[in-house]
Design an enzyme around this catalytic site. Structure first.
Site, PDB file in Angstrom:
ATOM      1  CG  ASP A   1      -9.584 -23.332  13.515  1.00  0.00           C
ATOM      2  OD1 ASP A   1      -9.774 -22.194  13.060  1.00  0.00           O
ATOM      3  OD2 ASP A   1      -8.861 -24.187  12.974  1.00  0.00           O
TER       4      ASP A   1
ATOM      5  CG  HIS B   1      -6.838 -27.813   7.708  1.00  0.00           C
ATOM      6  ND1 HIS B   1      -6.156 -26.857   8.438  1.00  0.00           N
ATOM      7  CD2 HIS B   1      -7.949 -27.195   7.248  1.00  0.00           C
ATOM      8  CE1 HIS B   1      -6.829 -25.726   8.412  1.00  0.00           C
ATOM      9  NE2 HIS B   1      -7.923 -25.896   7.707  1.00  0.00           N
ATOM     10  CG  ASP B   2      -6.612 -25.069   4.450  1.00  0.00           C
ATOM     11  OD1 ASP B   2      -7.584 -25.843   4.434  1.00  0.00           O
ATOM     12  OD2 ASP B   2      -6.593 -24.002   5.104  1.00  0.00           O
TER      13      ASP B   2
ATOM     14  CG  ASP C   1     -10.906 -19.909   9.085  1.00  0.00           C
ATOM     15  OD1 ASP C   1     -10.108 -20.778   8.725  1.00  0.00           O
ATOM     16  OD2 ASP C   1     -11.864 -19.518   8.390  1.00  0.00           O
TER      17      ASP C   1
ATOM     18  CD  GLU D   1      -6.161 -19.443   7.181  1.00  0.00           C
ATOM     19  OE1 GLU D   1      -5.915 -20.308   6.331  1.00  0.00           O
ATOM     20  OE2 GLU D   1      -7.326 -19.087   7.441  1.00  0.00           O
TER      21      GLU D   1
HETATM   22  C1  NOJ Z   1      -9.157 -21.349   6.048  1.00  0.00           C
HETATM   23  C2  NOJ Z   1      -9.252 -22.746   6.554  1.00  0.00           C
HETATM   24  O1  NOJ Z   1      -7.996 -23.189   6.951  1.00  0.00           O
HETATM   25  C3  NOJ Z   1      -9.865 -23.565   5.446  1.00  0.00           C
HETATM   26  O2  NOJ Z   1      -9.808 -24.944   5.700  1.00  0.00           O
HETATM   27  C4  NOJ Z   1     -11.269 -23.100   5.234  1.00  0.00           C
HETATM   28  O3  NOJ Z   1     -11.821 -23.752   4.125  1.00  0.00           O
HETATM   29  C5  NOJ Z   1     -11.321 -21.586   5.000  1.00  0.00           C
HETATM   30  N1  NOJ Z   1     -10.466 -20.844   5.863  1.00  0.00           N
HETATM   31  C6  NOJ Z   1     -12.726 -21.088   5.220  1.00  0.00           C
HETATM   32  O4  NOJ Z   1     -13.049 -21.157   6.586  1.00  0.00           O
END
Ligand code: NOJ
Length: 531
Positions: A97, A309-310, A185, A236
């Protein structure tokens, strides 16, 4: 081979919740090593690790204090070297990551350099994605700094070429260690409109998503770093449209290999954002994914995902986590893996792990959830209505410990887990899945194998069929001499279609229910192959 990642399947590990080897209740690198044979058995090619760098863990590692060392709860650099080596020995690859839109406020750059972050005498009106203002006053400088996420995640100033050079240097360092790529990210947030103007309703996203210099920065990163290595990249990118993705992922533009879209993940949210619950309309989902499939066909590349994970667990979200948990989890997997793109499996998805509903807000750990809870409470929302949103959308749904067995704490730890285990681990766990030849696990294993055997899964053109059907997602994949026909029932009722010809490649029921017709039973998924 270039483009090897087009035939690959990625498995995402959230290290904190994957496997704890030393009983401190927190997953670690040695724990991951212990489970590599399991991942090999599933058949995945690439492992993506959520951040493992040194961090004060305001946002579980997405707030990095030192890019060059390992979070002590996870292990040491020696453990990392062993992990990488063990992954490579099994012919798998490792994707790290890369979190470079922001760092932790405890990163040494924050105090050491004047212009590495956005400092202003007066803040603008932007709100943070994690609630509250996106600016925090700093006594030491007597100024405000920008943080799109938590106040411990200050945004880096990419306008400053020294920031960019430091980031590229760090990326080269990891690639020189032998890592095989990066998941980047919120990478489309790195270029901001330099004047940082006030925004209607405080939503600054038009000024920081896909900003004015984003393509220039990504190309520079590619020229300076990525193009010198055989590596894979996925960006992302919240707020990216298919048109944006055509630019980001077209190889001619030398930016990234693929991106994560959020559009399909936003379809069950109302106009007030993710906590504003709205039922999914399947036709919206079909038409949205169709748009992405068409836009990137021969022009770029898609990543395919339901979970990370989100996000809440897909079987609870678009499937049925009760009576038809097994059928619907397999159906969702089939639907995703038969589209064009690189599929991502998030830990526990392959055994149909579900959302969790903790009885008290005190059992939740995620900063986004907790900040939102307190903000909404102060705005007068009732406890119950907030909890309803958390149960449906909270990120901790994805972060409860991996369910390895029916042993205490699901076999994840011998200590006290940092977040409670989902109580359904007694029946939903890896040990059970491996013993049952009809399990969701083996369905994923078959899907991953099929991708290796049938080129059309990688190359075929996508064509939506039965477009207006409200419950069934059906499509074809077409190559010159071959065709796949995919039927996925997103409901617990039966729907009848003409029976296609062809060999059945994969199916989540033992036999078809058909005479001359195809009767698709609850959550049934079946794929036909014609050549
Ligand atoms: C996206 C990540 O997937 C998430 O878990 C994170 O809180 C935010 N970006 C900030 O880094």
């Amino acid at each position: 081979m270039t483009d090897w990642w087009k035939k690959a399947c990625v498995y995402q590990i959230y290290p904190r919740s994957f496997m704890d080897s030393n009983g401190d209740g927190i997953g670690d690198l040695e724990g991951i090593i212990q489970k590599l044979d399991y991942l090999k058995k599933l058949g995945v090619d690439i492992i993506w690790l959520s951040p493992i760098y040194d961090s004060p863990n305001d946002d579980n590692g997405y707030d990095i204090r030192d890019y060059y060392s390992i979070m002590h709860e996870f292990g040491t650099m020696d453990d990392f070297d062993s992990l990488l080596n063990e992954i490579h020995q099994r012919d798998m690859k490792l994707m790290m990551d890369l979190v470079v839109n922001h760092t932790s406020d405890e990163h040494e750059w924050f105090r050491k350099y004047d212009d590495f972050y956005y400092w202003r005498d007066q803040p603008n009106n932007w709100k943070s994605i994690f609630s509250g203002p996106a600016w925090t006053y700093d006594k030491v400088r007597d100024q405000y700094y920008l943080h799109i996420f938590s106040k411990k995640q200050p945004d880096l100033n990419w306008e400053n070429h020294k920031v960019r050079e430091k980031v590229y240097e760090m990326m080269r360092w990891w690639l020189d260690q032998g890592v095989d790529g990066f998941r980047m990210d919120v990478i489309n947030f790195i270029s901001k409109e330099p004047s940082l103007p006030d925004a209607p309703d405080g939503d600054g996203s038009p000024y920081f998503m896909n900003g004015p210099r984003i393509h220039e920065f990504l190309r520079e990163m590619n020229d300076e770093v990525l193009s010198n290595y055989d590596c894979v990249t996925v960006g992302e990118m919240p707020g990216a449209t298919p048109e944006d993705a055509m630019i980001y992922t077209n190889p001619k533009n030398r930016e990234v290999n693929m991106i994560f879209t959020f559009e399909h993940m936003d379809l069950d949210s109302g106009s007030n954002g993710k906590w504003d619950l709205k039922p999914l309309n399947l036709i919206d989902l079909k038409e949205n994914l169709e748009k992405w499939q068409h836009a990137l066909y021969k022009n770029g590349w898609n990543s395919l995902y339901w979970n990370n994970h989100d996000q809440p667990r897909i079987v609870s979200r678009f499937g049925d986590d009760g009576k038809y948990r097994v059928e619907s989890a397999k159906m969702l997997a089939t639907c995703l893996h038969m589209m064009q793109g690189t599929p991502y499996v998030y830990q526990g998805e392959e055994i149909g792990m579900t959302n969790v509903a903790f009885d008290s807000i005190n059992r939740y750990q995620d900063i986004e959830t907790l900040n939102m809870y307190h903000e909404k409470k102060s705005e007068g929302w009732s406890h119950n209505s907030i909890m309803k949103s958390i149960y449906a959308k909270g990120r901790d749904n994805a972060r409860t410990p991996m369910q390895w067995s029916d042993a205490s704490n699901s076999g994840f730890t011998t200590g006290r887990p940092w977040i409670d285990v989902n109580p359904n681990y007694k029946t939903i766990n890896v040990e059970q899945a491996l013993q049952d030849s009809n399990s969701i696990f083996y369905h994923y294993q078959s899907l991953i194998k099929l991708r290796k055997t049938y080129n059309i899964i990688t190359t075929g053109k996508f064509k939506l069929i039965h477009r207006h059907h409200p419950n069934v997602f059906a499509f074809e994949r077409i190559d010159e001499h071959e065709k796949l026909i995919v039927y996925c029932n997103f409901s617990d009722s039966t729907h009848t279609f003409d029976l296609p010809n062809g060999e059945i490649l994969i199916h989540n029921y033992h036999q078809l229910d058909s005479n001359q017709e195809l009767n698709l039973r609850p959550w049934e998924a079946v794929v036909f192959y014609q050549n």
